[in-house]
Design an enzyme around this catalytic site. Structure first.
Site, short mmCIF file in Angstrom:
data_model
loop_
_atom_site.label_atom_id
_atom_site.label_comp_id
_atom_site.label_asym_id
_atom_site.label_seq_id
_atom_site.Cartn_x
_atom_site.Cartn_y
_atom_site.Cartn_z
N GLY A 152 0.82 -1.21 0.00
CA GLY A 152 0.00 0.00 0.00
C GLY A 152 0.85 1.26 0.00
O GLY A 152 2.06 1.22 0.28
N CYS A 153 0.22 2.37 -0.29
CA CYS A 153 0.96 3.63 -0.40
C CYS A 153 1.47 4.11 0.96
O CYS A 153 2.66 4.40 1.12
CB CYS A 153 0.10 4.70 -1.06
SG CYS A 153 -1.54 4.92 -0.32
N TYR A 154 0.59 4.17 1.97
CA TYR A 154 1.04 4.58 3.30
C TYR A 154 2.09 3.61 3.86
O TYR A 154 3.12 4.05 4.41
CB TYR A 154 -0.14 4.65 4.27
CG TYR A 154 -0.98 5.90 4.18
CD1 TYR A 154 -0.42 7.17 4.32
CD2 TYR A 154 -2.36 5.82 3.99
CE1 TYR A 154 -1.21 8.31 4.27
CE2 TYR A 154 -3.15 6.95 3.93
CZ TYR A 154 -2.58 8.20 4.07
OH TYR A 154 -3.36 9.32 4.02
#
Length: 349
Positions: A152-154
């Protein structure tokens, strides 16, 4: 196009899919043979994205694993969570390799996935088969695999900022607090009142406090690195910009360490990894300095007064946080140079 890997993109009308197109057009070993949308089959992708006029000339295809297998060797699934879990088994059965951007295969415990994502989990067999594709941590494990789960991005910004210090034992994992801010493109292209211009312009707001679905992903990796379960405080906030994530992390130091020592530790950890750039002491990165690129930039500040370390990590959420990292995984999966098709200078200003 002889001997090029044939690639299909499911979810090509989302921001992640469009970024895949932008980068793969420049990849020397790849040919995009199918762009796929379940909702817009038969239409031109340029109808929704005029900037792709003349770039992708074939109409959008529908989602049929057998038909996809006739046109492609590998599929990127850039779909909402819950969709890939249903789609990927058929793609694998059709003999395709899959790099999934949705998040459906990141969490190894199906019960934990269902608790946080509110969807039925994929089979345990597929969850165990999927390789978590954070290249800087697990790059050696993805070669020749058939199912890669793109981080995921985070978690990408956060884990790249934390793992070296956790692994070295320089910070207390139980003390970690993460303050993460994202541009609104991370919410996708769908319409939602919360992301309208009038709602977001000149505004700054927290969301999903203590409930964000990326929490178990971050804790899963940190627990593996630390050798015991890790629980973090994780706050997400939306800022009025299109792209970018800044993850600011705080943790108690174990022993005495200087900014210089942190820089040296991280540069050694990420040696030969082309997309992590560690700043000199006293210089901290900003989101605009990585826009449009696959870089993650990291900076530090040790506070002797409090005995705490502050880590600042920035990425472009659509590139390093999604499509760029997926192509990085493609390169490693195929045994190619890690940076093929990704050597784009950040767009600045």
């Amino acid at each position: 196009m002889n001997n090029k890997l044939r690639v299909a993109i499911v979810g090509s009308t989302g921001y992640g899919g469009v970024e895949l197109i932008r980068f793969l057009q420049h990849h020397p070993h790849v040919e995009i043979t199918s762009v796929i949308s379940s909702s817009s089959s038969g239409e031109s992708i340029a109808d929704g994205f005029p900037h792709l006029t003349g770039v992708i000339n074939r109409p959008l295809d529908g989602v049929d694993p057998v038909e996809i297998a006739g046109r492609a060797d590998l599929v990127f699934t850039a779909t909402p969570s819950g969709v890939s879990a249903k789609l990927v088994p058929g793609l694998l059965e059709a003999g395709l390799k899959v790099i999934d951007l949705s998040g459906d295969f990141r969490i190894k415990d199906g019960a934990v996935y269902e608790e946080w994502y509110k969807h039925p989990a994929p089979s345990d067999e597929l969850l165990q088969q999927a390789v978590y594709g954070m290249a800087e941590l697990y790059g050696d494990t993805v070669k020749d695999k058939t199912l890669i789960s793109n981080p995921g991005c985070y978690p990408t910004a956060t884990l790249l900022g934390l793992v070296p210090a956790v692994q070295a034992g320089w910070i207390d994992p139980s003390s970690i607090i993460i303050d993460a801010k994202s541009g609104v493109s991370g919410a996708g292209r769908g319409t939602n009142l919360a992301y309208h211009y009038a709602e977001m312009n000149e505004n700054f707001k927290a969301y999903k406090l203590n409930k964000h679905q990326h929490i178990p992903e971050i804790e899963q990796v940190l627990g593996q690195v630390a050798g015991s379960p890790v629980t973090v405080t994780f706050t997400t906030q939306l800022v009025p910009m299109t792209r970018g994530i800044m993850s600011t992390m705080y943790a108690s130091l174990v022993g005495e360490h200087t900014d210089r020592e942190l820089v040296d530790l991280y540069r050694q950890f990420y040696e030969n990894r082309p997309f992590v750039r560690v700043r000199e002491p006293g210089i901290w990165p900003s989101t605009k300095e990585v826009t449009g690129s696959n870089y993650c930039d990291i900076g530090f500040s040790v506070d002797p007064r409090t005995g705490r370390l502050t880590i600042v990590s920035v990425i472009d959420n659509l590139v390093k946080g999604a499509s760029g990292q997926a192509i990085q995984n493609l390169n490693l999966m195929m045994g190619w140079e890690e940076n093929l098709g990704l050597n784009m200078t950040p767009v600045y200003p």
